[in-house]
Design a protein around this motif. Sequence first.
Motif: not given
Length: 357
Positions: A24, A79, A105, A173
């Motif tokens: 991320d 994440q 996630l 997620s």
Amino acid sequence: MTFSLFNKNRCSITDELFLELTWDDGRGLEEDSELLDIIEGLDHLSNFSQPISKSLPYLTFQQAELLFKELKQAYGRFQLKKVAIAHMEGKTVVTEGEVYASPFLITEDYENLLLPLIQAILTRSEFANYSYQEKREYFENQIYPVYKQSLGLSDSSLPLFPAEGETLIGSQSSGLALAPKARKQPDIGDSVPHKQSTSLKKFYLFLGFLGVLTIVNIVCVFFAFTQLSNQSEKVNFLYQEQKNTQLIISTKNEVDVFSRYFLPSYYSGKKENLVDFLSEGDAKFTQPKEGILQSVILEKLNYDSETQKYTVSYILSVKKGDKSSSVRLTFDVKASDSSKYGFVVETEPKESNYLKN
């Protein structure tokens, strides 16, 4: 430590399918020291053919599950921007045409990486052109076999691919997760340490068995050695007995002749007649007896290999005056090269009654 963060086309994984991870924004290895420590710890504790630190951004299914489990424990919620199935075409890593989950996630209820990917292929518009049957066969015939082999799992440990039109519930997620039909999906991350623990138990059992086998072998060797020693002692004893017997046979006549020469001198009553027959030991104190020998019969002749002495026993008929009596006379004889007759009397003769009253 240097991580292969930008070597996306350099992949040494040999599995037919594997994963490509995309961190991320603002939360990569360079920005998160705790994430670095987690990966270094996994590389140190696990016996991967290719460490995670050198394999990233590509991971085998096993490496990914171990990493995701650690992220779940360390962060509670983590994440990734994207997790995609990948394969090799020549020397190039390809993710096109493969399923992916974005974002990916990892939360407290994370179970395994297959569920978010199944959810993605069933719900994302990118995969809408594929039929349900194609999606199911893609997982069951391509992803499941590689995943199962990578983690060493059985078929029963794999999540059920949902039936067509099966309801979904919110979870994991950002979208939805599958509602299992009749069983809870296994926590794959927990199965890997369990597998390692089972392997250790088997290893220790093997060591225990090997130890018992070694002890049994030692006992058997000791027993065999004891038996061999006993047999050797018996053989030596029999050999010595045979040797003594042969010696007695070969010298019996010589000892008997010497003794028959000695007996008349012993019963002559004259000490000087005994000089040539007696040794320098206790026998020299032998006092002669008076009597006339009427008969001499050899009763026994034994040989002692330790003292090298012959023990002879004669039955004599001795006349003293007008009276005759039968007596047993026993004494020891030993070979002597320096003596006149080749033998000497070693002990003072002992006289006893032959006939029982």
